[in-house]
Design a protein around this motif. Sequence first.
Motif, PDB file in Angstrom:
ATOM      1  N   ASP A 546       1.082  -1.249   0.076  1.00 38.17           N
ATOM      2  CA  ASP A 546      -0.140   0.173   0.290  1.00 38.17           C
ATOM      3  C   ASP A 546       1.285   1.120  -0.018  1.00 38.17           C
ATOM      4  O   ASP A 546       1.280   1.809   1.527  1.00 38.17           O
ATOM      5  N   ARG A 548      -0.154   4.315  -1.197  1.00 37.29           N
ATOM      6  CA  ARG A 548      -0.774   5.163  -1.680  1.00 37.29           C
ATOM      7  C   ARG A 548      -0.013   6.864  -0.705  1.00 37.29           C
ATOM      8  O   ARG A 548       0.148   6.141   0.580  1.00 37.29           O
ATOM      9  N   ILE A 550      -1.648   8.340   1.948  1.00 39.90           N
ATOM     10  CA  ILE A 550      -2.456   8.205   3.047  1.00 39.90           C
ATOM     11  C   ILE A 550      -2.020   7.979   4.394  1.00 39.90           C
ATOM     12  O   ILE A 550      -1.497   7.702   4.048  1.00 39.90           O
ATOM     13  N   SER A 551      -3.089   7.891   5.616  1.00 36.82           N
ATOM     14  CA  SER A 551      -2.316   7.764   6.791  1.00 36.82           C
ATOM     15  C   SER A 551      -2.372   6.349   6.492  1.00 36.82           C
ATOM     16  O   SER A 551      -2.672   5.630   6.528  1.00 36.82           O
ATOM     17  N   GLY A 553      -3.177   4.609   8.990  1.00 39.01           N
ATOM     18  CA  GLY A 553      -4.456   3.909  10.244  1.00 39.01           C
ATOM     19  C   GLY A 553      -5.359   3.641   9.359  1.00 39.01           C
ATOM     20  O   GLY A 553      -6.116   3.102   9.177  1.00 39.01           O
ATOM     21  N   ARG A 554      -5.526   4.638   8.026  1.00 39.34           N
ATOM     22  CA  ARG A 554      -6.530   4.471   6.915  1.00 39.34           C
ATOM     23  C   ARG A 554      -6.098   3.289   5.945  1.00 39.34           C
ATOM     24  O   ARG A 554      -7.120   2.289   5.947  1.00 39.34           O
ATOM     25  N   LYS A 555      -5.089   2.809   5.844  1.00 40.34           N
ATOM     26  CA  LYS A 555      -4.041   1.694   5.442  1.00 40.34           C
ATOM     27  C   LYS A 555      -4.720   0.884   6.561  1.00 40.34           C
ATOM     28  O   LYS A 555      -4.610   0.009   6.102  1.00 40.34           O
ATOM     29  N   ARG A 557      -7.382   0.404   8.159  1.00 36.61           N
ATOM     30  CA  ARG A 557      -8.516   0.520   8.469  1.00 36.61           C
ATOM     31  C   ARG A 557      -8.596  -0.573   6.939  1.00 36.61           C
ATOM     32  O   ARG A 557      -9.684  -0.900   6.602  1.00 36.61           O
ATOM     33  N   GLU A 558      -8.047  -0.033   5.594  1.00 32.33           N
ATOM     34  CA  GLU A 558      -8.658  -0.659   4.221  1.00 32.33           C
ATOM     35  C   GLU A 558      -8.317  -1.612   4.391  1.00 32.33           C
ATOM     36  O   GLU A 558      -9.412  -2.932   3.436  1.00 32.33           O
ATOM     37  N   LYS A 561     -11.090  -3.848   6.154  1.00 32.45           N
ATOM     38  CA  LYS A 561     -11.692  -3.843   5.244  1.00 32.45           C
ATOM     39  C   LYS A 561     -12.529  -4.536   4.133  1.00 32.45           C
ATOM     40  O   LYS A 561     -12.835  -5.821   3.907  1.00 32.45           O
TER      41      LYS A 561
END
Length: 627
Positions: A546, A548, A550-551, A553-555, A557-558, A561
């Motif tokens: 990953d 990307r 972005i943060s 934490g967000r990674k 989370r995704e 998911k």
Amino acid sequence: MRILLIHANSFSFHVTGETSVALPAELDKAGSEGNVDEALVAFMAAEKGDDKNIASVADQVVQEILRLTSQLGTQNVVVYPYAHLSSLLSSPRVAVKLLDEIYSCLKSKNELLVVMRAPFGYYKAFEISCKGHPLSELAKTITPTTGAEKEGAEEESEAIKAEKSLESEWVIMAPGEKSAYYGPAEDFPFKKRPNLKKLFKYEESGTRTSDQPPPHIELMRRMELVDYEPGSDPGNFRWYPKGQLIKRLAETYVSNLITQYGGMQVETPIMYDYQHPKLHSYLQRFPARQYVLLSDEKEYFLRFAACFGQYLIQHDMQISHNHLPSKLYELTHYSFRREQSGELAGLKRLRTFTMPDLHTLAKDVEQAKEEFVRQVDLAIQCMEGFGLDFEVAIRLVKDFADGNKAFVEDLVSRCGRPALIELWEERFFYFVAKLEFNFIDALDKAACLSTVQIDVENPQRFDITYVDDKGNKQYPLLLHASISGSIDRVLYAMLEAQALRMKKGKKAQFPFWLAPVQLRIIPVSEKFDQNCKDVFTKIPYRIDYDDRDISMGRKIREAEKEWVPYILVLGAKEAADGHLSVRTRDGAQRKMAISELLAEIESRMTGKPFLDLPLPKYVSRRPIFIG
RNA sequence: GCCAGCGUAGCUCAGCAGGUAGAGCUACUGAUUUGUAAUCAGUGGGUCGGGGGUUCGAGUCCCUCCGCUGGCUCCA
């Protein structure tokens, strides 16, 4: 339909040759010649559009003929197919259906009538002597009525009709206890087997209620696996890369199990001649509706299973008793069933699906039972591989059940759980015994997955024979087996099982070998880009990165998911000591060396097929298929 | 196939007294370089499922077709 009615002093015909649409069955029905004195001869040609409501066309024709026969006072009628009345002919299938309908309807409406029918699809010579009075010649065009009463039952096979009148007795048999037929199933103590109770209720009552759509439908889309295809017929789905990967892995897994067991893999056509005499009568014995398509004038149906293709091969094979048991296997890409639109339900019930189809020829009942048991073992192994729980149903004709008690007991004990047993007085279908594994979904509904059946009808129908040790031809017994059931439905079951887990507050997950992304590396910041890429090349599984902007934490989370089984977070600490920070779906965070991680993964992959990541390895390069 | 409900942005949904469409997420651009389930700001984005009708005016009312979901039915 065009009809030409002639009141004749005498009429005779005889067949002179076959046309391109000739059907041997027609000669059986109608004979190859006939003659009659003093008759109403009804020449007729079925036209395009008549199939919209065959019953209505037939009915109008019959009314017309009956009216005229009573006016003329004649009791002889000739139903004579005569294509030359129209330049817009219907398909042969529709024409034959109409002729049959008209013929039988005339006889049932007026028992005094003597009805003669000429065969469809043959060149015929005829002699006619027309009476020539005002009513003696009459031509009419009949069109189907549309509206309220459409011909719904037109395509209904005998098997569908039979099923409606079927009466069953239900019992439960528990493993381990000799001849443990527990009287009526209602009396069984279901406390420990709530799902078996659901299966029994589902089967017995026939009523099923739910106010919500099955949860796998949302999951199949949210996980970007499979989706509806508005550009196709309903029940035909599109598979996105992740879903296609799971499907391919599942297919490979089942196919490997079967070929290792001795299945000889073949591939057969997906469409067959609708008028092929053997296939036609088989269709009548299988409760499914077909897709029909035209090639020039001929009609073909899309197969609902691999059965015919394999029967036709087996018919042509030279088989000795030394070759038995002999197993042909095909993974059907695809099987087609034109289910009623209201019957379709996500991945549970499709019009086009993939199914492993295994057909075993056995020389006698003993051998058939032996292979049956082995195939049930395979099915159990298969369900375990998919991580699916199941309930067992065994459907038996009583004669067979009584004569093979030990066999049934053995099946139940191998399954290791009480089984629901359905007993039939008479044999309605082509099989005497059928075992099924049923999955109970998140809405308490049952769906059949694996099945094994003993077929006692089709070797004769398809003239499949082997030569016994005395040199005589014999009919073998035939086992049908779908070791996993439809692959689509396996995915439905796995998704429903995960929906159930989530309902209980647990995290969802695929069996590791099926997870589209098995590991994901997440850097703490861009600084560790090179470290991530290094780890990445050392792990030969479906791993992605990953990258990307972005943060972290967000990674995480995704990745959660997406049900990624191993999330590897890599920052300064890991870069320093060469270990990995491994987050798994049980919530644990472990510090592991790459070698430790690889050993763990290897043990989870044993005996399972592997395929590479079906997506770009860098998450930033990955398009989104569904919102 | 029949009966019922639903169909608004890529996704999830709001709008219904009929007055000309809105939010969050996503995407894109920029800032940010982050330690285990959502960083901030800006910018795009819609023949309101298709067609027809009523009306000065329809996402909103009517008809019709298509699709999805549920029930009947059926099944791998």
